[in-house]
Design a protein around this motif. Sequence first.
Motif, PDB file in Angstrom:
ATOM      1  N   PHE A  15       0.840  -1.201   0.000  1.00  0.00           N
ATOM      2  CA  PHE A  15       0.000   0.000   0.000  1.00  0.00           C
ATOM      3  C   PHE A  15       0.877   1.254   0.000  1.00  0.00           C
ATOM      4  CE2 PHE A  15      -2.267   3.310   2.444  1.00  0.00           C
ATOM      5  CZ  PHE A  15      -3.333   3.513   1.594  1.00  0.00           C
ATOM      6  N   CYS A  16       1.887   1.274   0.878  1.00  0.00           N
ATOM      7  CA  CYS A  16       2.780   2.437   0.969  1.00  0.00           C
ATOM      8  C   CYS A  16       3.551   2.653  -0.329  1.00  0.00           C
ATOM      9  CB  CYS A  16       3.743   2.286   2.146  1.00  0.00           C
ATOM     10  SG  CYS A  16       2.921   2.434   3.734  1.00  0.00           S
ATOM     11  N   LEU A  17       4.016   1.569  -0.939  1.00  0.00           N
ATOM     12  CA  LEU A  17       4.736   1.690  -2.211  1.00  0.00           C
ATOM     13  C   LEU A  17       3.830   2.239  -3.305  1.00  0.00           C
ATOM     14  CD1 LEU A  17       6.880  -1.573  -2.230  1.00  0.00           C
ATOM     15  CD2 LEU A  17       7.726   0.787  -2.163  1.00  0.00           C
ATOM     16  N   GLU A  18       2.584   1.766  -3.343  1.00  0.00           N
ATOM     17  CA  GLU A  18       1.638   2.262  -4.344  1.00  0.00           C
ATOM     18  C   GLU A  18       1.344   3.752  -4.137  1.00  0.00           C
ATOM     19  OE1 GLU A  18       0.350   0.646  -7.138  1.00  0.00           O
ATOM     20  OE2 GLU A  18       1.981  -0.679  -6.541  1.00  0.00           O
ATOM     21  N   MET A  19       1.183   4.161  -2.887  1.00  0.00           N
ATOM     22  CA  MET A  19       0.934   5.572  -2.590  1.00  0.00           C
ATOM     23  C   MET A  19       2.165   6.413  -2.942  1.00  0.00           C
ATOM     24  SD  MET A  19      -2.175   5.746  -1.769  1.00  0.00           S
ATOM     25  CE  MET A  19      -2.331   4.408  -2.939  1.00  0.00           C
ATOM     26  N   LYS A  20       3.343   5.870  -2.681  1.00  0.00           N
ATOM     27  CA  LYS A  20       4.583   6.578  -3.014  1.00  0.00           C
ATOM     28  C   LYS A  20       4.662   6.826  -4.523  1.00  0.00           C
ATOM     29  CE  LYS A  20       9.463   6.246  -1.809  1.00  0.00           C
ATOM     30  NZ  LYS A  20      10.456   5.387  -1.134  1.00  0.00           N
ATOM     31  N   LYS A  21       4.269   5.813  -5.314  1.00  0.00           N
ATOM     32  CA  LYS A  21       4.266   5.961  -6.775  1.00  0.00           C
ATOM     33  C   LYS A  21       3.308   7.081  -7.199  1.00  0.00           C
ATOM     34  CE  LYS A  21       5.241   1.123  -7.790  1.00  0.00           C
ATOM     35  NZ  LYS A  21       4.636  -0.123  -8.306  1.00  0.00           N
ATOM     36  N   LEU A  22       2.106   7.086  -6.617  1.00  0.00           N
ATOM     37  CA  LEU A  22       1.127   8.126  -6.964  1.00  0.00           C
ATOM     38  C   LEU A  22       1.635   9.511  -6.581  1.00  0.00           C
ATOM     39  CD1 LEU A  22      -2.342   6.604  -5.967  1.00  0.00           C
ATOM     40  CD2 LEU A  22      -1.558   7.204  -8.250  1.00  0.00           C
ATOM     41  N   CYS A  24       4.739  10.531  -6.076  1.00  0.00           N
ATOM     42  CA  CYS A  24       5.903  10.931  -6.885  1.00  0.00           C
ATOM     43  C   CYS A  24       5.527  11.258  -8.322  1.00  0.00           C
ATOM     44  CB  CYS A  24       6.965   9.836  -6.859  1.00  0.00           C
ATOM     45  SG  CYS A  24       7.763   9.675  -5.252  1.00  0.00           S
ATOM     46  N   SER A  25       4.426  10.685  -8.797  1.00  0.00           N
ATOM     47  CA  SER A  25       3.999  10.981 -10.167  1.00  0.00           C
ATOM     48  C   SER A  25       3.085  12.198 -10.232  1.00  0.00           C
ATOM     49  CB  SER A  25       3.309   9.759 -10.779  1.00  0.00           C
ATOM     50  OG  SER A  25       2.117   9.474 -10.101  1.00  0.00           O
ATOM     51  N   GLY A  26       2.926  12.891  -9.111  1.00  0.00           N
ATOM     52  CA  GLY A  26       2.138  14.122  -9.095  1.00  0.00           C
ATOM     53  C   GLY A  26       0.646  13.906  -8.959  1.00  0.00           C
ATOM     54  N   LYS A  27       0.236  12.708  -8.609  1.00  0.00           N
ATOM     55  CA  LYS A  27      -1.191  12.405  -8.460  1.00  0.00           C
ATOM     56  C   LYS A  27      -1.573  12.412  -6.986  1.00  0.00           C
ATOM     57  CE  LYS A  27      -1.188   9.598 -12.618  1.00  0.00           C
ATOM     58  NZ  LYS A  27      -1.380   8.257 -13.171  1.00  0.00           N
ATOM     59  N   SER A  28      -1.218  13.489  -6.313  1.00  0.00           N
ATOM     60  CA  SER A  28      -1.449  13.538  -4.872  1.00  0.00           C
ATOM     61  C   SER A  28      -2.939  13.580  -4.522  1.00  0.00           C
ATOM     62  CB  SER A  28      -0.711  14.715  -4.237  1.00  0.00           C
ATOM     63  OG  SER A  28      -1.129  15.924  -4.778  1.00  0.00           O
ATOM     64  N   GLN A  29      -3.773  14.186  -5.354  1.00  0.00           N
ATOM     65  CA  GLN A  29      -5.209  14.227  -5.061  1.00  0.00           C
ATOM     66  C   GLN A  29      -5.802  12.833  -5.104  1.00  0.00           C
ATOM     67  OE1 GLN A  29      -6.225  17.083  -3.869  1.00  0.00           O
ATOM     68  NE2 GLN A  29      -8.102  16.048  -3.295  1.00  0.00           N
ATOM     69  N   GLU A  30      -5.391  12.038  -6.078  1.00  0.00           N
ATOM     70  CA  GLU A  30      -5.849  10.648  -6.162  1.00  0.00           C
ATOM     71  C   GLU A  30      -5.344   9.854  -4.950  1.00  0.00           C
ATOM     72  OE1 GLU A  30      -5.332   6.768  -9.094  1.00  0.00           O
ATOM     73  OE2 GLU A  30      -4.856   8.766  -9.873  1.00  0.00           O
ATOM     74  N   ILE A  54       3.189  13.307   4.621  1.00  0.00           N
ATOM     75  CA  ILE A  54       4.157  13.418   3.521  1.00  0.00           C
ATOM     76  C   ILE A  54       3.577  14.263   2.389  1.00  0.00           C
ATOM     77  CG2 ILE A  54       5.311  12.101   1.697  1.00  0.00           C
ATOM     78  CD1 ILE A  54       5.623   9.818   3.805  1.00  0.00           C
ATOM     79  N   ILE A  55       2.329  13.984   2.029  1.00  0.00           N
ATOM     80  CA  ILE A  55       1.696  14.754   0.943  1.00  0.00           C
ATOM     81  C   ILE A  55       1.624  16.231   1.294  1.00  0.00           C
ATOM     82  CG2 ILE A  55      -0.489  15.162  -0.264  1.00  0.00           C
ATOM     83  CD1 ILE A  55      -0.932  12.092  -0.165  1.00  0.00           C
ATOM     84  N   TYR A  56       1.176  16.547   2.511  1.00  0.00           N
ATOM     85  CA  TYR A  56       1.031  17.959   2.890  1.00  0.00           C
ATOM     86  C   TYR A  56       2.381  18.651   3.038  1.00  0.00           C
ATOM     87  CZ  TYR A  56      -3.925  17.188   3.258  1.00  0.00           C
ATOM     88  OH  TYR A  56      -5.232  16.897   2.958  1.00  0.00           O
ATOM     89  N   GLU A  57       3.402  17.918   3.440  1.00  0.00           N
ATOM     90  CA  GLU A  57       4.740  18.524   3.495  1.00  0.00           C
ATOM     91  C   GLU A  57       5.225  18.837   2.081  1.00  0.00           C
ATOM     92  OE1 GLU A  57       7.539  20.444   5.234  1.00  0.00           O
ATOM     93  OE2 GLU A  57       6.282  19.258   6.582  1.00  0.00           O
ATOM     94  N   LYS A  58       4.953  17.936   1.148  1.00  0.00           N
ATOM     95  CA  LYS A  58       5.321  18.180  -0.254  1.00  0.00           C
ATOM     96  C   LYS A  58       4.551  19.375  -0.828  1.00  0.00           C
ATOM     97  CE  LYS A  58       6.739  14.148  -2.748  1.00  0.00           C
ATOM     98  NZ  LYS A  58       7.798  14.793  -3.317  1.00  0.00           N
TER      99      LYS A  58
END
Length: 131
Positions: A15-22, A24-30, A54-58
């Motif tokens: 799950f964490c790896l999949e979220m990391k991919k999203l 990093c690919s700029g799909k933070s809303q998804e 992590i998302i909000y820090e980015k």
Amino acid sequence: MNTILNGDEENEKYFCLEMKKLICSGKSQEAIQIICNFMSKHPNSAIPHNLLGIIYEKKCNHILAMKHFRAAWCLDPTYFPAQENISNFSSFEPMHRFFYEESDRSKSEQKYEIKYDSRHIGHVVEKNKFM
């Protein structure tokens, strides 16, 4: 992401790896939508709060990020990624800032766990080295 998580450590890392991919690919809303869905199914998990931090820090929303890191840490005081992110992002040294999430952690780093007694009270205990 259609994986159903049942609390098993390998699924959590996936799950964490999949979220990391999203993320990093700029799909933070998804990613936020999937994380919130995960959070609704696992309200006591520290993982979604750490990922939201992590998302909000980015997104440069440091205050909201720190709230999520602290929420993760409160939900599970043994959750190392939240501890690391709080430490890294509360530092005055910006060059040492990095994101830490579950897939970055090896099994050997897990020194403590929560054990519940007969009254369902959780206690932080050191893991047995022979597990």
